[in-house]
Design an enzyme around this catalytic site. Structure first.
Site, PDB file in Angstrom:
ATOM      1  N   HIS A 278       0.352 -31.820 -15.102  1.00 39.94           N
ATOM      2  CA  HIS A 278       0.132 -33.062 -14.350  1.00 39.94           C
ATOM      3  C   HIS A 278      -1.145 -33.762 -14.824  1.00 39.94           C
ATOM      4  O   HIS A 278      -1.188 -34.972 -15.015  1.00 39.94           O
ATOM      5  CB  HIS A 278      -0.022 -32.762 -12.847  1.00 39.94           C
ATOM      6  CG  HIS A 278       1.258 -32.428 -12.135  1.00 39.94           C
ATOM      7  ND1 HIS A 278       2.341 -33.275 -12.122  1.00 39.94           N
ATOM      8  CD2 HIS A 278       1.632 -31.345 -11.396  1.00 39.94           C
ATOM      9  CE1 HIS A 278       3.329 -32.734 -11.392  1.00 39.94           C
ATOM     10  NE2 HIS A 278       2.921 -31.552 -10.946  1.00 39.94           N
TER      11      HIS A 278
ATOM     12  N   GLU B  25       6.613 -34.353 -12.733  1.00 40.17           N
ATOM     13  CA  GLU B  25       7.043 -32.957 -12.672  1.00 40.17           C
ATOM     14  C   GLU B  25       7.569 -32.489 -14.030  1.00 40.17           C
ATOM     15  O   GLU B  25       7.449 -31.308 -14.373  1.00 40.17           O
ATOM     16  CB  GLU B  25       8.118 -32.814 -11.587  1.00 40.17           C
ATOM     17  CG  GLU B  25       8.300 -31.422 -11.049  1.00 40.17           C
ATOM     18  CD  GLU B  25       7.111 -30.894 -10.251  1.00 40.17           C
ATOM     19  OE1 GLU B  25       6.193 -31.674  -9.896  1.00 40.17           O
ATOM     20  OE2 GLU B  25       7.071 -29.675  -9.980  1.00 40.17           O
TER      21      GLU B  25
ATOM     22  N   HIS C 177       0.740 -25.250 -14.548  1.00 42.40           N
ATOM     23  CA  HIS C 177       1.576 -26.302 -13.963  1.00 42.40           C
ATOM     24  C   HIS C 177       0.723 -27.549 -13.661  1.00 42.40           C
ATOM     25  O   HIS C 177       1.044 -28.661 -14.095  1.00 42.40           O
ATOM     26  CB  HIS C 177       2.217 -25.765 -12.671  1.00 42.40           C
ATOM     27  CG  HIS C 177       3.110 -26.739 -11.970  1.00 42.40           C
ATOM     28  ND1 HIS C 177       4.467 -26.772 -12.136  1.00 42.40           N
ATOM     29  CD2 HIS C 177       2.830 -27.734 -11.093  1.00 42.40           C
ATOM     30  CE1 HIS C 177       4.998 -27.738 -11.409  1.00 42.40           C
ATOM     31  NE2 HIS C 177       4.023 -28.334 -10.753  1.00 42.40           N
ATOM     32  N   GLU C 178      -0.390 -27.353 -12.962  1.00 40.01           N
ATOM     33  CA  GLU C 178      -1.251 -28.498 -12.624  1.00 40.01           C
ATOM     34  C   GLU C 178      -1.853 -29.113 -13.879  1.00 40.01           C
ATOM     35  O   GLU C 178      -2.112 -30.319 -13.942  1.00 40.01           O
ATOM     36  CB  GLU C 178      -2.350 -28.079 -11.642  1.00 40.01           C
ATOM     37  CG  GLU C 178      -1.864 -27.527 -10.301  1.00 40.01           C
ATOM     38  CD  GLU C 178      -0.832 -28.395  -9.588  1.00 40.01           C
ATOM     39  OE1 GLU C 178      -0.843 -29.624  -9.791  1.00 40.01           O
ATOM     40  OE2 GLU C 178       0.004 -27.845  -8.845  1.00 40.01           O
TER      41      GLU C 178
END
Lengths: 499, 499
Positions: free
Chosen positions: B267, B293, B263-264
């Site tokens: 980003h 997001e 997930h990170e």
């Protein structure tokens, strides 16, 4: 606290906030920042450094200093010192015409990269024109800053407040007269240590484990710091609750990390133990380069090169790196780590020959600023002095006059601190023996607390509240003397080499 | 570039330098700063944040913005956008009377610590008076900021420029109508995954090795970033060449780190691939919380929860943690990591139920700012909505209305970004399939580059040059639609649970 005094401390706290950010950016750059971020990081450091310069030399700062100086009778001793310190910073920059200072800052950064090139090419003539300009600028600055006695005193004063050529000539003279013949007799002694085993493979992770163990034993507070890896080791204080150590691991020579870490530990323990009353002020810092070095050298030489220290810790070292040390007796180990022989590079020198490297630099700087030495002649003078003091001659400029970064940044007057620190350390050790007569026993038991507490009480806690020479006088009851270091070196090396 | 434009960019670069320092101090505090330095560090962050506020709202900034706006015809598109962005910041703060803003900042920090206490005690009534004041302040601010249509639009606009209640009501309404029954049928399905093996012991070091392997495979550039451990994971951009990821290792549930890191990574890959032309400007950042997001969720859900991804990587996972996975078939593993069931805590929710958590918060915030909901009634409203949408009722305030930090910091309008990002991601995925018809095959081959490059070309490279809704429209040829996410979820979960 109220009025101007409150404003002044708030202002200092703001500067401290900026410095914390700058120091963290620097630390990060040296310990793990990714390479693609380096350029932008350098710009960010530049931005914040310029802001600190502006804050230290602002009209608001001048106004606060003037107001506080006007009725200083009501001020606490701490505030008086803090004002004095802030004014020193203010004057150092404001006395020089702004345009000239700006030119100088540009020259500094050019000179640093030219020095790198010159060192790479081992060609002093590339660097000479820049060094000449740096010296000329500083000579002009000296006229603005003013000086008492020798011009070089003002430069010394930036790093070692109160120190003079007069004192240095005396103590360095005495030191040289003792060390030069001692180094010569060691060279011709038939007793020489076996050192092969020092260079056996010692994995990095295991070295790190040993260093962490030693740091804890020496009283370094890991809840107010951390240990990381870098290329050129340093200790750095972000704030009084966050003083970090960095070290370098050479898997073929464990001494780099062990003695390097212990050296930085001395610096860090100093910063960790400054009185919390000074937190956030401009006094929450070591009082001088020399006193700082006295603490790192106390830890490195007077604790970690003490035989008792290894009586306590050698078995641990053997346990962590059994292949390397299993077949080596403590006495042989101890002799090996104290091997002394003349070498060309200052930062690789042993504890006996180290001060000679410093004296050579001191004599050259003093000569430059008293118009007795020309920049062009430096390689020749450098090599002659190495021959005279150490009996060896650098084969080229890279291993000679170009080896140190200091001059390329315009740092003149810094070098003497290294040897001064060593003399301070020896004198502190002697004074400590009056209170801790069982010093050797404590080291052998691994009971370092009383030693650390003594140093905290006499040195650390004051931060910049006391000047270096006052620290020494109050702690030892005497002016600075070279004899304590001379006695230590003579006694230790005569015994080791059976002279 | 010259004159005002040059001055403006220099000014932006100065702000960027400060932000880099602040972000590094924050990162360090969350990854390894020693605890005794925390208080001073927080002050330093406060000092620099105040300085950034001053820089963004200074007379000098206003002057530069006015000058550049006066002859904007000559300016490049980038400068026009940069000016627009800087003016938005300027207005946001300057439109509010300074004294009132200061009061609000103090309230924020009080509210955050009271929220912590209230959550600890699981007692909303402690926090209610502070939340009430925060809402009241923001309502007053809305009168200064102004609004078009629904008042809540202005709050949305801070996080998702251009987003409105009208759009959200439509897409969230459609989403809710599909997900609520889907969640219910899954609950009553007789096909449920075996999940015991997920909770077997998986040592931290081995998890770190697997995560590093996956990050490299996903195109995260380690020479422009690094991976560290923390408590509440985040990605942070210090500059475009230094975008860091942090993660948390749970040795009894490896999914925390694997899916958190991926997930990170989404980003971070966004920030690493913003056009270098925007470096140092205020446009070198993700364009909105929602688009940010969309990238993290694209990586987490559309790449890492794609079966092909595990066809490629499951054997590596088995190799690194053989005891845990040796006896588990890929199909069973895949079903287990996609288990969906209603839960109380947003940040622990699975990909299907997650949007429902967001909608509940959106409806409450909208109600608060349209005077349809009173702060006092929040626990009751919260619990009713959880019962209605998810079929479960929080047993107490800590696991209900007090679970998120956002409101205590006055962040209203932020929550919708999470679900918007999810819809953006699904719509981008659908558009990507037109260009990369072999998407599933690429994932299965571990050939992520074409996917990453597509996202870079359509999204990353623009930074803040394009608004979120323009990004979506230009990349997908359509306005935002909920149907792509709805289709994805229906199709995937019907198949998994054999509905």
């Amino acid at each position: 606290m109220e009025g101007s005094e409150k404003k002044f401390y708030d202002y200092l706290a703001t500067i401290q906030g900026y410095n914390e950010a700058i120091n963290l950016m620097y630390w990060d750059l040296r310990t793990g920042a990714p390479k693609k971020g380096v350029e932008s990081r350098s710009q960010a450091i530049g931005t914040l450094s310029a802001a600190v310069f502006d804050l230290k030399t602002s009209d608001e700062m001048k106004h606060l200093l003037d107001e506080l100086s006007a009725d200083s009778a009501d001020l606490s001793q701490v505030t008086v010192k803090a004002v004095e310190e802030a004014r020193k910073d203010y004057d150092q920059f404001k006395k020089i015409p702004a345009a000239q200072y700006k030119e100088y800052v540009i020259l500094q950064s050019q000179a640093e990269s030219i020095w790198e090139e010159a060192k790479e090419a081992s060609d002093f003539s590339l660097f000479a024109p820049y060094l000449k300009k740096l010296v000329t600028f500083n000579k002009e600055f000296l006229e603005y800053w003013g000086y008492e006695g020798n011009k070089y005193n003002t430069l010394l004063d930036f790093y070692e407040p109160g120190m003079t050529v007069e004192v240095l000539d005396r103590v360095f003279g005495e030191l040289r007269e003792s060390i030069v013949p001692l180094v010569a007799s060691i060279g011709s002694s038939s007793n020489q240590p076996e050192t092969d085993f020092l260079f056996r493979h010692f994995p990095k992770e295991k070295q790190a484990a040993f260093n962490t163990y030693i740091l804890e034993n020496l009283g370094y507070d890991f809840s107010a710091g951390r240990l990381d890896e870098t290329v050129h080791p340093f200790a750095i204080s972000l704030n009084s609750g966050d003083v970090r150590i960095t070290t370098k691991y050479d898997e073929q020579d464990f001494r780099t990390a062990v003695f390097g870490t212990i050296h930085e530990c001395g610096h860090a323990v100093y910063e960790q133990n400054i009185s919390k009353k000074l937190t956030g002020t401009n006094l929450c810092d070591g009082t001088s380069m020399g006193i700082h070095e006295s603490q790192s050298l106390f830890f490195e030489n007077f604790i970690a090169r003490n035989k008792g220290f290894w009586k306590k810790n050698y078995s641990k070292l053997q346990e962590i790196s059994p292949e390397q040390f299993r077949d080596i007796e403590l006495d042989d180990y101890y002799f090996a780590i104290n091997e002394s022989k003349p070498s060309l590079i200052r930062i690789e020198a042993d504890e006996l020959t180290y001060p000679l490297h410093i004296m050579i630099r001191y004599e050259i700087e003093k000569g430059l600023f008293n118009d007795e030495i020309e920049v062009e002649d430096l390689p020749e003078i450098w090599n002659k002095k190495y021959e005279e003091y150490l009996g060896i001659t650098p084969p080229n400029d890279a291993k000679g006059v170009l080896q140190d970064v200091h001059w390329s940044g315009g740092s003149f007057g810094y070098f003497p601190s290294y040897a001064l620190g060593y003399m301070y350390a020896a004198q502190l050790k002697q004074a400590m023996l009056k209170d801790l007569q069982n010093f050797d026993e404590l080291i052998e038991q691994g009971n370092i607390s009383p030693v650390k507490e003594w140093l905290t009480e006499k040195v650390h806690t004051y931060g910049k509240l006391k000047k270096p020479l006052d620290i020494i006088k109050d702690a030892t009851g005497e002016e600075l003397k070279a004899s304590y270091l001379i006695d230590y070196l003579n006694e230790k090396y005569s015994r080791l080499y059976k002279l």
